[in-house]
Design a protein around this motif. Sequence first.
Motif, PDB file in Angstrom:
ATOM      1  N   ASN A   1       0.810  -1.225   0.000  1.00 24.95           N
ATOM      2  CA  ASN A   1       0.000   0.000   0.000  1.00 24.95           C
ATOM      3  C   ASN A   1       0.842   1.274   0.000  1.00 24.95           C
ATOM      4  O   ASN A   1       0.480   2.262  -0.652  1.00 24.95           O
ATOM      5  N   ASN A   2       1.975   1.281   0.729  1.00 25.37           N
ATOM      6  CA  ASN A   2       2.761   2.502   0.869  1.00 25.37           C
ATOM      7  C   ASN A   2       3.717   2.732  -0.294  1.00 25.37           C
ATOM      8  O   ASN A   2       3.957   3.871  -0.685  1.00 25.37           O
ATOM      9  N   PHE A   3       4.287   1.657  -0.833  1.00 25.98           N
ATOM     10  CA  PHE A   3       5.255   1.816  -1.925  1.00 25.98           C
ATOM     11  C   PHE A   3       5.262   0.561  -2.784  1.00 25.98           C
ATOM     12  O   PHE A   3       6.196  -0.230  -2.758  1.00 25.98           O
ATOM     13  N   PRO A   4       4.210   0.350  -3.572  1.00 20.03           N
ATOM     14  CA  PRO A   4       4.119  -0.875  -4.377  1.00 20.03           C
ATOM     15  C   PRO A   4       5.252  -1.018  -5.377  1.00 20.03           C
ATOM     16  O   PRO A   4       5.636  -2.144  -5.724  1.00 20.03           O
ATOM     17  N   GLU A   5       5.817   0.114  -5.846  1.00 23.82           N
ATOM     18  CA  GLU A   5       6.934   0.027  -6.793  1.00 23.82           C
ATOM     19  C   GLU A   5       8.158  -0.637  -6.173  1.00 23.82           C
ATOM     20  O   GLU A   5       9.013  -1.175  -6.878  1.00 23.82           O
ATOM     21  N   GLY A   6       8.254  -0.593  -4.854  1.00 19.88           N
ATOM     22  CA  GLY A   6       9.392  -1.194  -4.171  1.00 19.88           C
ATOM     23  C   GLY A   6       9.123  -2.588  -3.659  1.00 19.88           C
ATOM     24  O   GLY A   6       9.934  -3.140  -2.913  1.00 19.88           O
ATOM     25  N   ALA A   7       8.001  -3.175  -4.044  1.00 20.87           N
ATOM     26  CA  ALA A   7       7.620  -4.516  -3.601  1.00 20.87           C
ATOM     27  C   ALA A   7       7.709  -5.464  -4.792  1.00 20.87           C
ATOM     28  O   ALA A   7       6.792  -5.525  -5.614  1.00 20.87           O
ATOM     29  N   LEU A   8       8.815  -6.184  -4.907  1.00 21.88           N
ATOM     30  CA  LEU A   8       9.065  -7.029  -6.074  1.00 21.88           C
ATOM     31  C   LEU A   8       9.188  -8.493  -5.666  1.00 21.88           C
ATOM     32  O   LEU A   8       9.672  -8.816  -4.579  1.00 21.88           O
ATOM     33  N   CYS A   9       8.764  -9.372  -6.561  1.00 20.03           N
ATOM     34  CA  CYS A   9       8.935 -10.801  -6.340  1.00 20.03           C
ATOM     35  C   CYS A   9       9.389 -11.467  -7.631  1.00 20.03           C
ATOM     36  O   CYS A   9       9.176 -10.944  -8.724  1.00 20.03           O
ATOM     37  N   ALA A  10      10.033 -12.621  -7.471  1.00 16.44           N
ATOM     38  CA  ALA A  10      10.470 -13.436  -8.610  1.00 16.44           C
ATOM     39  C   ALA A  10       9.625 -14.698  -8.645  1.00 16.44           C
ATOM     40  O   ALA A  10       9.425 -15.353  -7.614  1.00 16.44           O
ATOM     41  N   GLU A  11       9.125 -15.035  -9.838  1.00 19.66           N
ATOM     42  CA  GLU A  11       8.202 -16.157  -9.995  1.00 19.66           C
ATOM     43  C   GLU A  11       8.741 -17.124 -11.039  1.00 19.66           C
ATOM     44  O   GLU A  11       9.202 -16.715 -12.107  1.00 19.66           O
ATOM     45  N   TYR A  12       8.677 -18.426 -10.710  1.00 19.66           N
ATOM     46  CA  TYR A  12       9.088 -19.467 -11.649  1.00 19.66           C
ATOM     47  C   TYR A  12       8.038 -20.563 -11.665  1.00 19.66           C
ATOM     48  O   TYR A  12       7.696 -21.128 -10.619  1.00 19.66           O
ATOM     49  N   ASP A  13       7.515 -20.842 -12.828  1.00 18.58           N
ATOM     50  CA  ASP A  13       6.554 -21.937 -13.001  1.00 18.58           C
ATOM     51  C   ASP A  13       5.378 -21.804 -12.026  1.00 18.58           C
ATOM     52  O   ASP A  13       4.932 -22.777 -11.429  1.00 18.58           O
ATOM     53  N   GLY A  14       4.903 -20.556 -11.855  1.00 14.81           N
ATOM     54  CA  GLY A  14       3.752 -20.304 -11.008  1.00 14.81           C
ATOM     55  C   GLY A  14       4.036 -20.255  -9.525  1.00 14.81           C
ATOM     56  O   GLY A  14       3.111 -20.111  -8.716  1.00 14.81           O
ATOM     57  N   ARG A  15       5.309 -20.345  -9.143  1.00 10.76           N
ATOM     58  CA  ARG A  15       5.686 -20.344  -7.725  1.00 10.76           C
ATOM     59  C   ARG A  15       6.622 -19.181  -7.433  1.00 10.76           C
ATOM     60  O   ARG A  15       7.564 -18.935  -8.186  1.00 10.76           O
ATOM     61  N   LEU A  16       6.379 -18.459  -6.329  1.00  5.94           N
ATOM     62  CA  LEU A  16       7.294 -17.396  -5.928  1.00  5.94           C
ATOM     63  C   LEU A  16       8.566 -18.007  -5.362  1.00  5.94           C
ATOM     64  O   LEU A  16       8.514 -18.884  -4.501  1.00  5.94           O
ATOM     65  N   ILE A  17       9.713 -17.532  -5.863  1.00 12.53           N
ATOM     66  CA  ILE A  17      10.988 -18.086  -5.410  1.00 12.53           C
ATOM     67  C   ILE A  17      11.883 -17.034  -4.770  1.00 12.53           C
ATOM     68  O   ILE A  17      12.954 -17.359  -4.260  1.00 12.53           O
ATOM     69  N   GLY A  18      11.472 -15.779  -4.807  1.00 13.36           N
ATOM     70  CA  GLY A  18      12.278 -14.727  -4.189  1.00 13.36           C
ATOM     71  C   GLY A  18      11.498 -13.441  -4.090  1.00 13.36           C
ATOM     72  O   GLY A  18      10.461 -13.270  -4.736  1.00 13.36           O
TER      73      GLY A  18
ATOM     74  N   GLY B   1      21.328 -16.858 -10.023  1.00 14.16           N
ATOM     75  CA  GLY B   1      21.321 -15.438 -10.344  1.00 14.16           C
ATOM     76  C   GLY B   1      20.019 -14.718 -10.060  1.00 14.16           C
ATOM     77  O   GLY B   1      19.832 -13.597 -10.524  1.00 14.16           O
ATOM     78  N   ILE B   2      19.115 -15.329  -9.296  1.00  9.56           N
ATOM     79  CA  ILE B   2      17.826 -14.698  -9.026  1.00  9.56           C
ATOM     80  C   ILE B   2      18.001 -13.435  -8.189  1.00  9.56           C
ATOM     81  O   ILE B   2      17.377 -12.398  -8.451  1.00  9.56           O
ATOM     82  N   GLY B   3      18.868 -13.497  -7.179  1.00 14.83           N
ATOM     83  CA  GLY B   3      19.110 -12.322  -6.341  1.00 14.83           C
ATOM     84  C   GLY B   3      19.661 -11.164  -7.146  1.00 14.83           C
ATOM     85  O   GLY B   3      19.246 -10.009  -6.965  1.00 14.83           O
ATOM     86  N   LYS B   4      20.583 -11.465  -8.042  1.00 16.42           N
ATOM     87  CA  LYS B   4      21.169 -10.414  -8.886  1.00 16.42           C
ATOM     88  C   LYS B   4      20.113  -9.821  -9.821  1.00 16.42           C
ATOM     89  O   LYS B   4      20.095  -8.612 -10.066  1.00 16.42           O
ATOM     90  N   CYS B   5      19.212 -10.656 -10.320  1.00 17.60           N
ATOM     91  CA  CYS B   5      18.140 -10.168 -11.192  1.00 17.60           C
ATOM     92  C   CYS B   5      17.171  -9.276 -10.425  1.00 17.60           C
ATOM     93  O   CYS B   5      16.703  -8.255 -10.953  1.00 17.60           O
ATOM     94  N   LEU B   6      16.860  -9.645  -9.182  1.00 18.22           N
ATOM     95  CA  LEU B   6      16.016  -8.780  -8.358  1.00 18.22           C
ATOM     96  C   LEU B   6      16.697  -7.441  -8.108  1.00 18.22           C
ATOM     97  O   LEU B   6      16.058  -6.378  -8.192  1.00 18.22           O
ATOM     98  N   MET B   7      17.992  -7.473  -7.822  1.00 16.44           N
ATOM     99  CA  MET B   7      18.728  -6.230  -7.582  1.00 16.44           C
ATOM    100  C   MET B   7      18.723  -5.362  -8.838  1.00 16.44           C
ATOM    101  O   MET B   7      18.513  -4.142  -8.767  1.00 16.44           O
ATOM    102  N   GLN B   8      18.937  -5.965  -9.997  1.00 11.18           N
ATOM    103  CA  GLN B   8      18.909  -5.217 -11.247  1.00 11.18           C
ATOM    104  C   GLN B   8      17.546  -4.571 -11.471  1.00 11.18           C
ATOM    105  O   GLN B   8      17.443  -3.429 -11.927  1.00 11.18           O
ATOM    106  N   SER B   9      16.493  -5.290 -11.125  1.00 14.52           N
ATOM    107  CA  SER B   9      15.146  -4.745 -11.275  1.00 14.52           C
ATOM    108  C   SER B   9      14.941  -3.530 -10.366  1.00 14.52           C
ATOM    109  O   SER B   9      14.282  -2.556 -10.744  1.00 14.52           O
ATOM    110  N   MET B  10      15.525  -3.569  -9.170  1.00 10.95           N
ATOM    111  CA  MET B  10      15.407  -2.424  -8.272  1.00 10.95           C
ATOM    112  C   MET B  10      16.237  -1.249  -8.784  1.00 10.95           C
ATOM    113  O   MET B  10      15.855  -0.084  -8.607  1.00 10.95           O
TER     114      MET B  10
END
Length: 226
Positions: A60-77, A129-138
């Motif tokens: 609610n406060n900052f949705p742009e800063g709320a990111l998740c990584a999804e693989y095959d329908g499952r959240l992994i990060g 490399g999922i963590g690095k991809c999340l960081m790149q997205s941020m």
Amino acid sequence: MTNYCKTFFVFLGDKPKQITIRNYTKQDIPALIDIQRECFPPPFPSELWWNEAQLLNHINNFPEGALCAEYDGRLIGSMTGLIVAFESEHPQHTWAEITDHGYIRNHNPQGDSLYVVDISVRPTYRKFGIGKCLMQSMYETVIHLQLARLLGGGRMPGYHLHAERLTPEQYVELVIQGELRDPVISFLLRCGRLPVTIVPEYLEDEESCNHALLMEWKNPFMPLTI
């Protein structure tokens, strides 16, 4: 709000697998708590995992800063941030102070810096490399919002092995020189983060002797003036 959604391939073993990074929503809350449970098993106290109230505040406060990584329908990060007004001449703070104990009620849309609250990846997927991809997205979010930088305190979980003979500053310098490897600081260096300063008493963290290394990534399209 501008929705974020990016799909790409990573290699899990020898095979490319499609990953999506997107904003997380209320429907993702059980999976986000499950990621915390998997990333921080006992003896880590379960009351320090994300709770529903915190996650709702992120959304609610900052949705742009709320990111998740999804693989095959499952959240992994997941990765969470908030905007703060950072004063480089007064860099000392604790994680609880700058993130409002993870509730981010102090999110400041007029601030200049995106501050990382948390990044978590299920252990099974940490070598892909999922963590690095999340960081790149941020980083992309920093550019999109025209902020000056991304900031965050990096744990130093290898420091306790060397604390008797090295100061935190000496330890970090040896990690930067490649003489030592730290699971978190080395990862953040590979992600493009630069050291700012050591922050004592950042978080109750035995492995880091309660220290963290404040690290930043500067927006290349907006040179820092402070």
